[in-house]
Design an enzyme around this catalytic site. Structure first.
Site, PDB file in Angstrom:
ATOM      1  CG  ASP A  71      -1.759   1.170   1.404  1.00 19.37           C
ATOM      2  OD1 ASP A  71      -1.874   1.947   0.440  1.00 19.37           O
ATOM      3  OD2 ASP A  71      -2.330   1.334   2.497  1.00 19.37           O
ATOM      4  CD  GLU A  92     -10.503 -19.348 -12.904  1.00 25.22           C
ATOM      5  OE1 GLU A  92     -10.486 -19.582 -11.689  1.00 25.22           O
ATOM      6  OE2 GLU A  92     -11.341 -18.586 -13.421  1.00 25.22           O
ATOM      7  CG  ASN A 111      -2.689   5.416  -1.417  1.00 24.72           C
ATOM      8  OD1 ASN A 111      -2.689   4.262  -0.972  1.00 24.72           O
ATOM      9  ND2 ASN A 111      -3.708   5.904  -2.098  1.00 24.72           N
ATOM     10  CG  ASP A 163      -5.702   3.631   0.390  1.00 22.02           C
ATOM     11  OD1 ASP A 163      -4.927   2.640   0.477  1.00 22.02           O
ATOM     12  OD2 ASP A 163      -6.334   3.907  -0.647  1.00 22.02           O
ATOM     13  CG  ASP A 214      -7.419 -11.812 -13.696  1.00 20.30           C
ATOM     14  OD1 ASP A 214      -8.190 -12.462 -14.403  1.00 20.30           O
ATOM     15  OD2 ASP A 214      -6.946 -12.223 -12.619  1.00 20.30           O
ATOM     16  CG  HIS A 249      -7.106 -14.891  -6.505  1.00 18.30           C
ATOM     17  ND1 HIS A 249      -6.537 -15.543  -7.584  1.00 18.30           N
ATOM     18  CD2 HIS A 249      -8.352 -14.559  -6.889  1.00 18.30           C
ATOM     19  CE1 HIS A 249      -7.412 -15.580  -8.579  1.00 18.30           C
ATOM     20  NE2 HIS A 249      -8.514 -14.985  -8.183  1.00 18.30           N
ATOM     21  CG  ASP A 250     -10.029 -18.027  -6.771  1.00 20.61           C
ATOM     22  OD1 ASP A 250     -10.413 -16.979  -6.216  1.00 20.61           O
ATOM     23  OD2 ASP A 250     -10.027 -18.184  -8.008  1.00 20.61           O
ATOM     24  CG  ASP A 307     -12.256 -14.710 -13.965  1.00 23.01           C
ATOM     25  OD1 ASP A 307     -11.659 -15.205 -12.998  1.00 23.01           O
ATOM     26  OD2 ASP A 307     -13.483 -14.486 -13.957  1.00 23.01           O
TER      27      ASP A 307
HETATM   28  C1  NOJ Z   1     -12.288 -16.979 -10.799  1.00 21.35           C
HETATM   29  C2  NOJ Z   1     -11.492 -16.001 -10.000  1.00 21.35           C
HETATM   30  O1  NOJ Z   1     -10.207 -16.508  -9.791  1.00 21.35           O
HETATM   31  C3  NOJ Z   1     -12.263 -15.776  -8.720  1.00 21.35           C
HETATM   32  O2  NOJ Z   1     -11.524 -15.048  -7.775  1.00 21.35           O
HETATM   33  C4  NOJ Z   1     -13.549 -15.098  -9.067  1.00 21.35           C
HETATM   34  O3  NOJ Z   1     -14.326 -14.969  -7.894  1.00 21.35           O
HETATM   35  C5  NOJ Z   1     -14.340 -15.888 -10.108  1.00 21.35           C
HETATM   36  N1  NOJ Z   1     -13.523 -16.367 -11.182  1.00 21.35           N
HETATM   37  C6  NOJ Z   1     -15.421 -15.038 -10.717  1.00 21.35           C
HETATM   38  O4  NOJ Z   1     -14.863 -14.079 -11.565  1.00 21.35           O
END
Ligand code: NOJ
Length: 561
Positions: free
Chosen positions: A21, A257, A23, A25, A98, A330-331, A200
């Site tokens: 981060d 993906e 700045n 915030d 992305d 991140h998932d 995505d």
């Molecule tokens: C896959 C992404 O990696 C995930 O984070 C997202 O919630 C879903 N697609 C919907 O876009």
């Protein structure tokens, strides 16, 4: 297959909200990434994939885009992005963005126009609208983030369709105007000089047009929509066209993906004329749960099974093309917490064993922020502490399916996407040096123990070993381009494989257990390329791998590149 430039890359995934981060915030930003380019360069990274930074109400942290051509102000502006692309280029780092084109945010002007003029909007056909049936939604499909895929469109007797959250209406890919608009988006960003896209949820763009009910698979009477929305026949037409109108015009990299694609169709996706350069295979990442959207149905997996899945994936991909290898994203939950079952065994050895195992598989390696310092899951005490929409949905669904609140919370702590989204640990200062302001999501409390500054100063840290693994991969072509061949397939604790390129061979051994493991290797025939037990004796007789040891051996007498 012919060598491609993107096979050489080592990719680092950034979740911008939680990286750095600049700045103060409480939210990470693009300038924050630019400030850390030297860190990435020293790590050995050659390409960065940044999760969505486009304008968005952030219901799904950017996977809900309200303007494809603008950046979300909390991340910065176009000048910041141009600066990042330029400075990264100077340091030899490429930038991948992305691409989220299965759906938009409900705050996108197209959808807003539809809400304002539900019967006459020129964007009616940009989304998927259907009449209800006797006061009920058109089908009983459950969305990925819970509840029906259908939401009433006010002022009509119609519903709009969303595969994910209600704030993420799906675009109607059957409409050629929609497709054209999206191709313009793709080309606009590629013209800007990015190296490519992670694409995505791309297997969701074609829906089964019959819109028939599914057998219920939960007490809510709904059935998983993915059976009718993922990789459906006819998708090939859309993907061919997408590739022809956009990607194929550039020397770019595309990482799809693409969940739900059976191995016998991988050739269409990643073969010589495939739609993408590579795709992620999620089959082994989800081995601890029944499915990515049912974390409350846990499985009892073992190393043998993981190994079988990794090799199946590697060999199927090798037949037709190239893969994208990852331990985390991140998932997902944190890999140390997922793959190393006992907390006591989550340490330097197991973290570096996992890293060396995945980075040296055949395919382009992806490293998710924080993985390189061994960040772990973070236990929360109540559902109120979660941000992730999918965790909140799954918590309540778990209880609906008969689990107690305590059990439901336990499942979320194991699997929530928030585990990997906690702010990055730069140092031991307040908020881990991520921000001077309280971060948007609670820090993992162990940041004073696990952080970059500490590990940079420790020659035996996970971070420094990651640098070594990357260096070894990048300087040994068999580890990049070589064929993979499984070794010791029946061993239940050691995962091992050979990488072979034009007569050069590198054997890779990973002890996936907390005990010594005897393996039949005649060390006199090899040079050691990588070993996470520095300084420990390697016995020539009666050879054993130490707990979580990783060892890369190159056959002596072979010409190494
Ligand atoms: C896959 C992404 O990696 C995930 O984070 C997202 O919630 C879903 N697609 C919907 O876009």
């Amino acid at each position: 297959m012919l060598k491609k430039w993107w096979q050489r890359e080592v990719i680092y995934q950034i979740y911008p909200k939680s990286f750095n981060d600049s700045n103060h915030d409480g939210i990470g930003d693009i300038k924050g990434i630019t400030q850390k380019l030297d860190y990435l360069k020293t790590l050995g990274i050659t390409m960065v994939w940044i999760c969505p930074v486009f304008k968005s109400p952030m219901a799904d942290n950017g996977y809900d885009i309200s303007d494809f051509y603008q950046l979300n102000p909390e991340f910065g502006d176009m000048e910041d992005l141009d600066e990042l692309i330029l400075e990264a280029k100077e340091k030899g780092i490429k930038i991948v963005l992305d691409l989220v084109i299965n759906h938009t945010s409900d705050e996108h002007p197209w959808f807003q126009d539809l809400l304002e003029n539900p019967k006459s909007s020129k964007y009616r056909d940009y989304y998927i609208l259907k009449q209800g049936k006797e006061g009920q939604p058109p089908t009983n499909w459950r969305s990925v983030f819970g509840g029906s895929v259908w939401e009433p469109l006010e002022g009509t007797d119609e519903y709009y369709f969303h595969s994910f959250h209600v704030k993420q209406p799906d675009l109607n890919w059957e409409n050629e105007h929609v497709r054209k608009e999206l191709y313009e988006v793709v080309n606009y960003w590629l013209e800007k000089g990015i190296a490519g896209f992670r694409v995505d949820a791309i297997t969701f763009i074609k829906k089964d047009q019959r819109f028939e009910n599914l057998p219920a698979d939960g007490v809510d009477g709904l059935g998983k929509c993915t059976k009718k929305t993922r990789n459906q026949p006819g998708i090939e037409k859309f993907l061919h066209e997408l590739n022809r109108e956009t990607f194929s015009k550039y020397n770019c990299v595309t990482i799809g993906e693409a969940p739900g694609v059976p191995y016998d169709q991988y050739g269409d996706y990643i073969g010589e004329d495939g739609y993408f350069s590579m795709i992620f295979d999620f089959k082994y990442a989800d081995l601890d749960v029944a499915s990515g959207s049912e974390w409350f149905r846990r499985t009892d997996w073992n190393v043998q099974e993981l190994k079988r899945m990794i090799f199946k994936s590697q060999l199927e991909i090798q037949k037709v093309g190239w893969g994208a290898n990852f331990l985390e994203n991140h998932d997902q939950n944190r890999s140390l917490s997922k793959y190393i079952k006992e907390a006591d065994n989550r340490n330097f050895y197991s973290a570096t064993m996992l890293a060396a195992l995945f980075i040296n598989l055949r395919g382009t390696p992806f490293i998710y922020q924080g993985q390189e310092i061994g960040m772990t899951n973070f236990e929360r005490e109540s559902i109120e502490e979660f941000d992730d929409i999918s965790s909140i949905d799954q918590y309540y669904r778990a209880m609906e399916e008969g689990f107690s609140a305590e059990e439901a919370l336990h499942f979320m702590n194991l699997r929530s996407r928030d585990n990997s989204r906690t702010p990055f640990h730069w140092n031991s200062e307040e908020n881990g040096g991520f921000s001077k302001k309280r971060p948007w999501l609670g820090m993992n409390e162990n940041y004073t123990l696990i952080n970059v500054e500490k590990q940079e100063n420790d020659p035996n840290s996970i971070l420094n070993f990651y640098k070594e693994i990357i260096k070894v991969r990048q300087s040994n072509e068999p580890l990049i381009y070589g064929e993979i061949e499984p070794l010791l397939e029946n061993n239940s604790t050691v995962i091992a494989y050979k990488r072979r390129l034009q007569g050069e061979e590198i054997d890779c051994y990973f002890n996936f257990s907390s005990e010594n493991q005897k393996v039949d290797i005649d060390l006199s025939c090899y040079d050691v390329l990588l070993n996470n037990y520095k300084g420990a004796a390697i016995p020539a007789q009666d050879f054993k791998l130490y707990p979580y040891q990783s060892l890369l051996l190159s056959k002596k007498g072979m010409v190494l590149s």
